[in-house]
Design a protein around this motif. Structure first.
Motif, short mmCIF file in Angstrom:
data_model
loop_
_atom_site.label_atom_id
_atom_site.label_comp_id
_atom_site.label_asym_id
_atom_site.label_seq_id
_atom_site.Cartn_x
_atom_site.Cartn_y
_atom_site.Cartn_z
N ALA A 297 48.85 27.38 16.30
CA ALA A 297 49.97 28.30 16.06
C ALA A 297 51.26 27.63 16.50
N TYR A 298 52.37 28.01 15.82
CA TYR A 298 53.72 27.58 16.17
C TYR A 298 54.50 28.82 16.61
N ILE A 299 55.17 28.70 17.74
CA ILE A 299 56.02 29.78 18.23
C ILE A 299 57.43 29.21 18.39
N GLN A 300 58.36 29.79 17.70
CA GLN A 300 59.75 29.36 17.83
C GLN A 300 60.52 30.46 18.55
N ALA A 301 61.01 30.12 19.77
CA ALA A 301 61.71 31.09 20.62
C ALA A 301 63.02 30.46 21.06
N GLY A 302 64.09 30.79 20.35
CA GLY A 302 65.39 30.23 20.70
C GLY A 302 65.40 28.73 20.55
N ASP A 303 65.77 28.02 21.61
CA ASP A 303 65.87 26.56 21.58
C ASP A 303 64.54 25.87 21.84
N THR A 304 63.45 26.62 21.98
CA THR A 304 62.16 26.05 22.36
C THR A 304 61.12 26.33 21.28
N LEU A 305 60.27 25.34 21.04
CA LEU A 305 59.19 25.46 20.07
C LEU A 305 57.87 25.16 20.77
N ALA A 306 56.89 26.05 20.61
CA ALA A 306 55.57 25.87 21.21
C ALA A 306 54.56 25.56 20.13
N VAL A 307 53.67 24.60 20.42
CA VAL A 307 52.55 24.26 19.54
C VAL A 307 51.28 24.47 20.35
N ILE A 308 50.41 25.39 19.88
CA ILE A 308 49.18 25.75 20.59
C ILE A 308 48.01 25.42 19.69
N THR A 309 47.05 24.67 20.20
CA THR A 309 45.85 24.34 19.43
C THR A 309 44.61 24.66 20.26
N GLN A 310 43.55 25.11 19.56
CA GLN A 310 42.24 25.33 20.18
C GLN A 310 41.16 24.80 19.24
N THR A 311 40.27 23.97 19.78
CA THR A 311 39.19 23.36 19.00
C THR A 311 37.88 23.65 19.72
N ARG A 312 36.86 23.98 18.94
CA ARG A 312 35.55 24.29 19.51
C ARG A 312 34.46 23.85 18.54
N VAL A 319 39.19 35.55 19.61
CA VAL A 319 39.67 36.35 20.74
C VAL A 319 40.40 35.50 21.78
N PRO A 320 39.81 34.42 22.31
CA PRO A 320 40.57 33.63 23.28
C PRO A 320 41.81 32.98 22.70
N PHE A 321 41.75 32.65 21.41
CA PHE A 321 42.94 32.06 20.78
C PHE A 321 44.06 33.09 20.72
N GLN A 322 43.74 34.28 20.30
CA GLN A 322 44.75 35.34 20.24
C GLN A 322 45.31 35.63 21.62
N GLN A 323 44.44 35.67 22.64
CA GLN A 323 44.88 35.93 24.01
C GLN A 323 45.83 34.84 24.50
N THR A 324 45.49 33.59 24.24
CA THR A 324 46.32 32.48 24.69
C THR A 324 47.69 32.49 24.00
N VAL A 325 47.68 32.72 22.71
CA VAL A 325 48.94 32.76 21.96
C VAL A 325 49.81 33.90 22.44
N ALA A 326 49.23 35.05 22.67
CA ALA A 326 50.01 36.22 23.09
C ALA A 326 50.68 35.97 24.44
N LEU A 327 49.94 35.41 25.40
CA LEU A 327 50.50 35.18 26.73
C LEU A 327 51.61 34.13 26.71
N GLN A 328 51.39 33.05 25.96
CA GLN A 328 52.44 32.03 25.87
C GLN A 328 53.68 32.56 25.14
N ASN A 329 53.45 33.39 24.17
CA ASN A 329 54.57 33.99 23.45
C ASN A 329 55.41 34.88 24.37
N GLN A 330 54.73 35.62 25.25
CA GLN A 330 55.45 36.51 26.18
C GLN A 330 56.25 35.70 27.20
N LEU A 331 55.72 34.56 27.61
CA LEU A 331 56.48 33.73 28.55
C LEU A 331 57.77 33.19 27.93
#
Length: 333
Positions: A297-312, A319-331
């Protein structure tokens, strides 16, 4: 001899004897002193001194007027004897005590059950849905006098907090990647997670843009799920949006692919489930699924861009992917 005659014969000797003066001859003697009349000269007063009551000759039946033969019906119809209420009161007391004890035990059991976690109650344990146990998360402190992003005092949507402290911490049970331990990384390390043919399309735009920092953290869970989070901070929102649209092609499926991924599909449901104000989210899932599967997932928040990857291996769980993305997005939001 009848009873009456026998009674009269027995009572005659019990009459008071004649005075002693009547039995002695008359002769001049001094008047006896009062002691001469002591009870020694005559028997002491006994009950016989008074006339004995006549014997009671009335039949016993006259005292007990209960008839010798009463019909059963009359006995039944007669007033019943009043029963004592003590046995009833004791029974009520015992039952009341029993109810109170049972009620106390039941209330205690209820309180005990409500105080337990659902997984601690036998028969009510529920299988985990796959969520990870993250530590308590809070926003880092800002330097004195610096406004938060997305406020009127910060129209540039700049994150003034330390970028490394905006990284999501690893969950419980994770093994942290020593190369991605929450510190700074370079452009080459960030681009290494993409296919070799696509790395140039990332490194050149980053070299030409006003990139300031890249912070990263990675970990592996006991089930083999590997997570990597990279935060890229640019000098302005415009540079962050340009890299998202031109280099990553966030809203399409023809952007650079991660290493080992052959096909991609947009996960359109995830952005709606973890929506956070002031941020833009784009999610993808690898298709077709090979030996390993990757979600990112890519999260663009103002001047910052987050790249989150999960491989299994097998399937990358949603579920854990959604949880991880949601928490990082809130930060970041």
């Amino acid at each position: 001899m009848t009873t009456e005659q026998q009674t009269e014969t027995e009572t005659v000797p019990q009459q008071a004897p004649a005075p002693v003066a009547e039995q002695t001859p008359e002769r001049p003697e001094p008047t006896p002193e009062p002691v001469a009349a002591e009870p020694v000269a005559e028997p002491a007063p006994e009950p016989v001194a008074e006339p004995a009551p006549e014997p009671f000759t009335e039949p016993v039946a006259a005292l007990v007027p209960v008839p010798t033969a009463v019909p059963t019906a009359e006995l039944v119809a007669g007033p019943a004897p009043k029963r004592s209420r003590k046995p009833i009161l004791w029974a009520v007391a015992r039952w009341t005590a029993a109810v109170l004890v049972c009620g106390g035990v039941g209330a205690g059991a209820t309180a005990g059950i409500t105080a337990l976690e659902r997984t601690d109650v036998p028969g009510l344990a529920t299988e985990s849905d796959g969520r990870w146990e993250y530590p308590k998360i809070s926003l880092p402190a800002l330097p004195a006098g610096v406004p938060q992003p997305y406020t009127p005092a910060n129209p540039g949507e700049v994150h003034h907090a330390d970028l490394r402290k905006l990284l999501l911490p690893a969950p419980a049970g994770a093994t942290v990647d020593p190369k991605l331990n929450g510190g700074w990384v370079g452009v080459a390390q960030f681009a290494s997670q993409y296919r070799a043919d696509d790395r140039t399309e990332l490194t050149e735009p980053l070299a030409e843009s006003a990139l300031r920092h890249i912070a990263a953290r990675g970990w592996t869970m006991p089930d083999g799920t590997t997570t990597r989070i990279h935060l890229l901070r640019f000098n302005s929102v415009a540079f962050a949006e340009a890299f998202r649209d031109d280099a990553l092609k966030g809203s399409a499926v023809d952007g650079p692919l991660l290493d080992g991924v052959e096909g991609v599909e947009i996960d359109g449901d995830l952005p709606l489930e973890v929506e956070v104000p002031n941020t833009d989210l784009y999610a993808y899932v690898e298709l077709p699924q090979n030996a390993d599967q990757t979600r990112w997932a890519y999260i663009q928040a103002g001047d910052t861009l987050a790249v989150i990857t999960q491989t299994r291996k097998g399937e990358a769980l949603a579920v854990p992917f959604q949880q991880t993305v949601a928490l990082q997005n809130q930060l970041l939001g």
